[in-house]
Scaffold this active site. Structure first.
Site, PDB file in Angstrom:
ATOM      1  N   GLU A   1       0.826  -1.207   0.000  1.00 26.59           N
ATOM      2  CA  GLU A   1       0.000   0.000   0.000  1.00 26.59           C
ATOM      3  C   GLU A   1       0.860   1.256   0.000  1.00 26.59           C
ATOM      4  O   GLU A   1       1.776   1.395   0.820  1.00 26.59           O
ATOM      5  CB  GLU A   1      -0.943   0.007   1.201  1.00 26.59           C
ATOM      6  CG  GLU A   1      -1.892   1.194   1.219  1.00 26.59           C
ATOM      7  CD  GLU A   1      -2.953   1.091   2.297  1.00 26.59           C
ATOM      8  OE1 GLU A   1      -3.397   2.143   2.784  1.00 26.59           O
ATOM      9  OE2 GLU A   1      -3.330  -0.042   2.648  1.00 26.59           O
TER      10      GLU A   1
ATOM     11  N   LYS B   1      -7.478  -0.398  11.086  1.00 25.58           N
ATOM     12  CA  LYS B   1      -6.859  -0.894   9.847  1.00 25.58           C
ATOM     13  C   LYS B   1      -5.532  -0.182   9.616  1.00 25.58           C
ATOM     14  O   LYS B   1      -4.539  -0.796   9.205  1.00 25.58           O
ATOM     15  CB  LYS B   1      -7.811  -0.665   8.669  1.00 25.58           C
ATOM     16  CG  LYS B   1      -7.327  -1.266   7.347  1.00 25.58           C
ATOM     17  CD  LYS B   1      -6.545  -0.291   6.499  1.00 25.58           C
ATOM     18  CE  LYS B   1      -6.145  -0.918   5.167  1.00 25.58           C
ATOM     19  NZ  LYS B   1      -5.277  -0.017   4.375  1.00 25.58           N
TER      20      LYS B   1
ATOM     21  N   ASP C   1       2.678 -14.754  11.601  1.00 26.95           N
ATOM     22  CA  ASP C   1       1.337 -14.985  11.056  1.00 26.95           C
ATOM     23  C   ASP C   1       0.467 -13.739  11.235  1.00 26.95           C
ATOM     24  O   ASP C   1      -0.093 -13.523  12.308  1.00 26.95           O
ATOM     25  CB  ASP C   1       0.703 -16.186  11.769  1.00 26.95           C
ATOM     26  CG  ASP C   1      -0.634 -16.603  11.165  1.00 26.95           C
ATOM     27  OD1 ASP C   1      -1.195 -15.852  10.350  1.00 26.95           O
ATOM     28  OD2 ASP C   1      -1.130 -17.687  11.520  1.00 26.95           O
TER      29      ASP C   1
ATOM     30  N   HIS D   1      -1.019  10.417   0.065  1.00 23.15           N
ATOM     31  CA  HIS D   1      -1.346   9.103  -0.484  1.00 23.15           C
ATOM     32  C   HIS D   1      -1.381   9.139  -2.004  1.00 23.15           C
ATOM     33  O   HIS D   1      -0.861   8.242  -2.665  1.00 23.15           O
ATOM     34  CB  HIS D   1      -2.692   8.642   0.069  1.00 23.15           C
ATOM     35  CG  HIS D   1      -3.082   7.273  -0.395  1.00 23.15           C
ATOM     36  ND1 HIS D   1      -2.528   6.127   0.134  1.00 23.15           N
ATOM     37  CD2 HIS D   1      -3.953   6.866  -1.353  1.00 23.15           C
ATOM     38  CE1 HIS D   1      -3.045   5.071  -0.471  1.00 23.15           C
ATOM     39  NE2 HIS D   1      -3.912   5.499  -1.369  1.00 23.15           N
TER      40      HIS D   1
END
Length: 440
Positions: free
Chosen positions: A84, A280, A296, A393
């Site tokens: 991202e 998130k 993991d 972004h």
């Protein structure tokens, strides 16, 4: 229908040929592209192939680093694996910001992990608890061969209790085990111990003199660790005087920024819509380190989200306190990580990641990972309450668009200048590049 039998027994090349012929329109381009991502070394590629099943190639992800990350008075260079845009940049910017203000702090609260033997039994529960108390020592002793090495490292099976869960399911009980797995994540260790306990428990119930013959029927449903580890907990935080937050990039006073930042975090504590996106962002940082170190990320995320809802409402994992002239931003969450076993030292890049971090033990890795999650969260919230998140972004996303349009070096440089102050969208960039090409 393109049904095939024995696919797993085919060679890697035979698998690829089947896919190309049946699902990729016989494309040699697709076949060559799949093969182009194989590792140059056959030995290295064999390691990757053995990680999973029906492997045909490798799927690459960007591996970046965040330098100058000051944690507990030690400077780290932190590896991050994430695709991202702006995540690594935001973490690096936060690291630089706090480098001049004392850096990040972290501490491990506890490292206990859990697992259960789930079973069904019908009868007088008092009698079952009596069986458990009378045979508990024998039950624990039965797994001595499995825990001896972990015991030598300071870990092992810490406790074992019987829980009645008949309010959830008729006849449902658990043997609840707590474990310390030291520097290993410990999934295989815990599951092996639980399966041995489940087998021994079934034997003890079926032969117990405390139970009538009609009450000796027991069904062990499953023996499995839980990825919910609320007692494998780590905290990370940054703090300073409010006046120390002053920075030209904020576009406002330090006091206004502190209050606006704290309000944004409070909203994430109260509103589930914001909390999900807020968390998130935290996992953008955490997952990237977890992946880079061969741990993991799915287990980490599942546990973290469950912890965020532990009081019945899903909330932000981070919190901000502004009072008495002080600013404190903190994060608390469970992180069951390991630095031995699994892929941590088997994946060649995971080993490099751990080398880069100074070969940390599990507790040190927990603190590093929590701190990068807090850094990413700080960077994201800072952007949201100042310039807005899209400015940075979309500048990063511009590179993705230019790659999609196969822009050359000259076109890329002109596009960077053109869109330095303009709104970036795929259509606007596409039209700009088309204009350059038509002009030529």
């Amino acid at each position: 229908m393109n049904i095939i039998s024995g696919f797993s027994k085919l060679s890697k090349l035979e698998k690829i040929n089947y896919l190309v012929e049946n699902f990729l329109n016989g494309s040699n381009f697709s076949k060559n592209k799949i093969k182009s991502f194989w590792h140059d070394s056959e030995n290295e590629q064999r390691v990757f192939d053995d990680f999973s099943e029906n492997t045909i190639t490798n799927f690459y992800a960007p591996y970046g680093v965040v330098p100058n990350f000051l944690l507990n008075n030690k400077v780290h260079c932190i590896p991050m694996v994430i695709e991202e845009s702006s995540v690594v940049a935001a973490s690096a910017k936060a690291a630089k910001f706090w480098l001049e203000r004392g850096g990040f702090k972290a501490e491990v609260v506890s490292t206990t992990k859990v697992g259960q033997v789930h079973f069904i039994w019908h009868g007088d529960s008092e009698k079952l608890f009596k069986v458990f108390e009378e045979s508990k020592d024998e039950l624990i002793a039965s797994v001595d061969p499995l825990v001896v090495n972990m015991n030598k490292r300071g870990g092992g099976l810490l406790s074992l209790t019987l829980k009645e869960c008949t309010d959830l399911e008729e006849g449902y009980y658990q043997l609840h085990g707590e474990f310390e797995t030291c520097d290993a994540m410990g999934a295989n260790f815990i599951n092996s111990v639980l399966e041995a306990i489940g087998k021994k428990w079934q034997e003890l119930v079926m032969t117990s003199d405390f139970l009538e013959e009609t009450q000796r029927d027991i069904q062990v449903v499953m023996c499995i660790l839980s990825n919910y580890t609320p007692n494998c907990l780590v905290k990370a935080w940054v703090e300073c005087d409010i006046e120390e937050l002053a920075d030209r990039g904020l576009g406002m006073s330090a006091e206004e920024f502190a209050n606006k930042f704290a309000r944004a975090v409070r909203i994430a504590r109260k509103d589930v819509n914001r909390a999900v996106t807020h968390n998130k962002g935290i996992f953008n940082g955490i997952d990237a380190v977890v992946l880079a170190t061969g741990n993991d990320f799915r287990a980490i995320e599942a546990c973290g989200h469950a912890y965020a809802a532990r009081d019945g409402q899903y909330r932000s994992l981070s919190n901000c306190i502004v009072e008495n002239g002080k600013f404190k931003f903190e994060l608390e969450l469970p992180l069951a990580l390991g630095t031995v076993g699994g892929l941590t030292l088997l994946h060649p890049m995971s080993k490099i990641s751990l080398d880069m971090l100074g070969m940390p033990n599990a507790k040190e890795l927990m603190m590093i990972t929590a701190a990068i999650g807090l850094a990413q969260n700080f960077g994201a919230v800072r952007s949201l309450v100042t310039t807005g998140i899209q400015k940075g972004h979309m500048k990063m996303h511009l590179m993705n668009i230019l790659n999609h349009l196969e822009a050359n070096d000259e076109e890329r440089e002109k596009a960077k200048i053109e869109f330095d102050t303009q709104i970036i969208s795929f259509n606007s960039v596409r039209d700009f590049i088309a204009g350059l090409r038509n002009y030529q």
